[in-house]
Write an enzyme that holds these catalytic residues in place. Structure first.
Site, short mmCIF file in Angstrom:
data_model
loop_
_atom_site.label_atom_id
_atom_site.label_comp_id
_atom_site.label_asym_id
_atom_site.label_seq_id
_atom_site.Cartn_x
_atom_site.Cartn_y
_atom_site.Cartn_z
N GLU A 113 -52.28 41.03 -18.30
CA GLU A 113 -52.73 41.16 -19.70
C GLU A 113 -54.02 40.37 -19.92
OE1 GLU A 113 -52.54 38.55 -23.19
OE2 GLU A 113 -50.41 38.93 -22.80
N HIS A 114 -54.05 39.12 -19.45
CA HIS A 114 -55.27 38.32 -19.60
C HIS A 114 -56.46 38.98 -18.91
CE1 HIS A 114 -54.29 34.03 -21.01
NE2 HIS A 114 -53.22 34.74 -21.28
N GLU A 147 -51.97 27.25 -20.95
CA GLU A 147 -51.06 27.95 -21.85
C GLU A 147 -49.61 27.53 -21.54
OE1 GLU A 147 -51.47 32.22 -21.72
OE2 GLU A 147 -50.09 32.55 -23.41
#
Lengths: 425, 430
Positions: free
Chosen positions: B71-72, B143
């Site tokens: 996704e990143h 994160e």
């Protein structure tokens, strides 16, 4: 042209009706204004919780909750927010518009009656709130004050502000202090409440698919509590940075360090230079295309989150970022470099254009939220300006590179706060 | 073929069309809204960690956190950063990965067609280099570190790791600092090839838009790419036993007071579609009756100072797993556990009455109606339910189909002590 109707109830509450057809709900906010002061915030933030424990018609928490559920899950929440050196104590009702509920009418009236009962008709014994409600809510409130540390991001931002504004009202924590809490009891809080209700300037906002005259007579009928002369809230003081940058480190047993930088901008949302400052902040750090995200995160891989934001009523800017504690110097250096680039006007036309577009988008979408529409009108009242979206967008489009340079000259670093691991860096 | 779903009570319509080779597209026109919100999602989440890649015959087991990492990385392509291109259009873009899905989204006011084109293009154009994959590891590690300090997050994942023995729902969505170091561009491409085919994806558009034009634009974009049909995706989930991995898990963190969560592991699995939806709504009604803010139990615990108003209970319904989690901060986790256990026993003893049942059903109906103000809520939920073969618009009908007997049966079957996990966070001393 305003998109709402403003009037004044007989007891002096300002009534704002926001007619709109696009939502399924009616949103009601009753807002009391207080000066943000150490000897007031503990009481003002505790009060709503005690009121929500019971009222004349709904004598306990369970009875209130049950009645709201009966009204198709109507929500009644209270909260405190600070806007500059002003504390707002609000009660919010969120309910389904009864056009979506076959066979149902007057849901708004029923919900307003609950709100009014909770705020103006508390459970009393002599000249006091019910003592065990106060005792229990004091315990809950103490947990709330101490619980700030549970969210390390919010904690680090609050700590930075407290250090930075330690001699200003703005440094006061919105939930007050445990020491002050200890001095409160049933009679003293009730005494405070009587003044609070009589003297706090108050606004009632109602947004939804509404008939103006019907709703205003409903509000007039229901909110009849007695009020006296209002206690005006003084304007927020905007201070310039004097002296050296203050560096503060705090150690906790954490996995990630939190770096927070506090700046004085000298510009608030009441000033003509507010729009240039918004653009400045946008180029620097409020978007993914901004310098902070691009350099601290994307290029240097130092952080997952890194942003800047304005405290627009107080003229402050904050930068917040979560980093590996060993990268403190490196992150600080990169952040300082972004600020220096801003001061030199070292940003591209594209940066400027993208930021203007992003801000334009933010202003436009506010109209899709009843809460944000109310908030904008509230802010307008506070700064004594009234502007619709088209006028705001015009001011935004007029911001030039020179305007950004002018405001950047006044942005001044005040405090660097770092939450680090035990043993530190 | 164009299909239309209408809900009379909500006064909303959804237009649906399947675009070859199998992309489901939904459009919900919202008159008067300035914002347009679009989400483009794949049925690929953190639990899809073992599967057979299209065209191969051997099973592939990928490092934890790959779906999230991918996704990143999709936000970067040959020309740089996709965020910048949305910024030029005045739009804001984002994405999220959960256990089951990955969704890419934007919201805009102007330039809707260009934004939609950009979303479709960037999600369909993977571009991973060894260098850019390495660079992302530092960001994702931060994160992960951020969540390591978050007690709410930790108590939740600790609970799942205890509750499940085998199922990958027990693993953190982002993986760990160690597991993401093993990710390289090859594994990202393999996941991409397997899960980012249009037939495993869906698109939801909501805002003041013309459905016909949206379908045309999406079809033009997809058809020029000459997709081949995708065979079945072979996902491999381990057999999860009914019993718990552990019934207790504890961690110390810097917090002001303890946190206690109780989890109840689902024993009745294997459904999709309406049956799964009904189970979910039935369970949530039960939780509301027993633990909701107007329940006797909640109010007693509140008055005793054992819970605060953040105390919450919720149920998750998937085909292969499911659980209820409830709890919050407390001064005395032992006493709270004792009171909750007793409260559940008492609730079972007295059962749920017709009046209680109707009361909470009415509340659920109101809450559902209210949530349709939010474009994000509509789009995100519609797709999440779509991937479980559920039509979200049927919420009110399914809610009406639940009976008093259903909720009472569910109360007895689901909230049982043998399937209960305790997850505890204690304040770190010193």
């Amino acid at each position: 042209m305003p998109t709402y109707m403003r009037s004044r109830l007989a007891n002096g509450i300002n009534l704002f009706i926001h007619p709109t057809v696009k939502f399924k709900t009616i949103l009601v906010q009753l807002i009391f204004h207080r000066a943000l002061r150490e000897d007031d915030v503990t009481e003002s933030s505790l009060l709503p919780s005690v009121l929500q424990r019971g009222s004349g018609n709904y004598p306990n928490r369970m009875a209130i909750a049950h009645r709201l559920e009966e009204l198709y899950g109507t929500e009644l929440v209270s909260g405190v927010t600070k806007k500059g050196e002003r504390q707002l104590v609000s009660f919010t009702l969120d309910l389904v518009h009864d056009q979506y509920l076959p066979g149902e009418s007057s849901l708004l009236k029923k919900a307003l009656q609950v709100l009014s009962d909770v705020v103006t008709n508390p459970v009393l014994f002599d000249e006091s709130f019910k003592e065990d409600y106060v005792t229990q809510e004091k315990e809950q409130h103490e947990k709330l004050i101490k619980g700030l540390i549970n969210d390390k991001i919010a904690y680090s931002v609050e700590r930075c502000l407290q250090h930075m504004c330690e001699n200003e009202p703005f440094g006061v924590f919105k939930y007050g202090s445990v020491e002050r809490l200890k001095t409160i009891d049933g009679p003293s809080l009730y005494h405070y409440y009587r003044h609070f209700l009589r003297e706090s300037p108050a606004d009632l906002h109602i947004s939804g698919d509404l008939d103006l005259s019907e709703v205003s007579s409903l509000a007039e009928q229901i909110f009849t509590f007695e009020r006296g002369a209002e206690e005006a809230v003084a304007a927020t003081s905007v201070q310039k940075k004097i002296g050296d940058v203050r560096y503060v480190q705090e150690e906790l047993d954490v996995s990630q360090g939190k770096l927070v930088l506090g700046y004085r901008t000298g510009v608030t949302c009441a000033d003509d230079d507010y729009f240039p400052l918004l653009v400045y902040n946008g180029i620097l750090g409020s978007f993914p295309h901004s310098k902070l995200f691009q350099n601290v995160r994307e290029k240097a891989s130092l952080a997952y989150y890194t942003y800047s934001r304005l405290e627009k009523h107080k003229g402050l800017m904050l930068i917040s970022s979560g980093i590996e504690v060993d990268n403190y110097e490196k992150a600080l250096e990169i952040i300082n470099r972004q600020l220096a680039e801003m001061t030199r006007g070292d940003f591209t036309e594209e940066d400027l254009e993208n930021t203007r577009s992003g801000l334009r988008n933010q202003f436009l979408v506010e109209e899709d939220s009843q809460g944000l529409v109310i908030n904008r009108v509230l802010d307008d009242m506070l700064v004594g300006r009234e502007e619709n979206t088209a006028q705001l967008l015009k001011r935004l489009a007029a911001v030039t590179r020179e305007d950004v340079a002018r405001v950047s000259a006044n942005v001044c670093l005040d405090t660097v706060y770092f939450l680090t691991k035990r043993g530190g860096v | 073929m164009l299909r239309l779903l209408e809900n009379q009570l909500l006064k909303e319509k959804v237009y649906m069309r399947q675009i070859a080779p199998g992309l489901e597209v939904f459009v919900l026109p919202k008159k008067g809204y300035v914002k347009k919100y679009v989400t483009y999602a794949t049925n690929f989440g953190s639990i899809d960690s073992r599967f057979i890649v299209e065209g191969e015959d051997k099973e592939l087991s990928v490092p934890d956190g790959v779906a999230h990492f991918l996704e990143h990385k999709l936000f970067e392509d040959e020309d740089g950063n996709v965020f910048d291109r949305f910024a030029r259009l005045g739009a804001s873009s984002n994405a999220f990965t959960n256990f089951n899905n990955t969704a890419y989204l934007f919201s805009c006011t102007d330039h809707f067609a260009e934004c939609l084109e950009l979303l479709l293009d960037f999600v369909q154009t993977p571009y991973f280099t060894a260098e850019s994959v390495e660079k992302e590891k530092g960001i994702i590690e931060q994160e992960i570190r951020m969540y390591e300090d978050n007690a709410q997050w930790r108590i939740f994942f600790n609970l799942l790791a205890a509750m499940y023995k085998e199922h990958p729902v027990r693993v953190d969505i982002a993986g760990t600092a160690e597991s993401i170091r093993q990710i390289d561009k090859d594994v990202l491409y393999k996941c991409y090839r397997t899960f980012y085919h249009p037939s495993n994806m869906a698109l939801f558009v909501v805002g003041d838009v013309d459905p016909g034009r949206v379908f045309e634009q999406v079809e033009a974009n997809i058809s020029k790419r000459n997709y081949k049909e995708l065979g079945d995706i072979k996902r491999i989930y381990p057999n999860e036993p009914l019993e718990l991995g552990q019934d207790f898990v504890k961690q110390e963190l810097v917090v002001s007071q303890p946190l206690l969560n109780l989890g109840f592991k689902e024993r009745d699995l294997g459904y999709q579609g309406e049956r799964l939806f009904k189970k979910e709504l039935t369970t949530n009604l039960v939780l509301d009756v027993v633990f909701g803010s107007s329940s006797k139990l909640y109010n007693e615990l509140y008055e005793e100072g054992l819970i605060d108003d953040e105390f919450d209970a919720g149920y998750v319904a998937e085909q292969d797993y499911g659980h209820t989690i409830l709890g919050g901060e407390t001064v005395d986790p032992d006493r709270l556990l004792e009171r909750l256990t007793l409260g559940i026993k008492e609730a079972k003893g007295s059962g749920i009455s017709e009046a209680q049942f109707e009361h909470y059903r009415r509340k659920a109906m109101g809450e559902f109606l209210k949530s349709f103000n939010s474009l994000e809520f509509i789009a995100n939920n519609f797709l999440a339910y779509h991937f479980r073969q559920i039509n979200f618009f049927t919420y009110l009908d399914v809610l009406q189909s639940v009976t008093l007997a259903d909720v009472n049966d569910r109360l007895h079957q689901h909230l049982v002590e043998d399937s209960m996990v305790r997850s505890l966070i204690m304040p770190k001393k010193g």
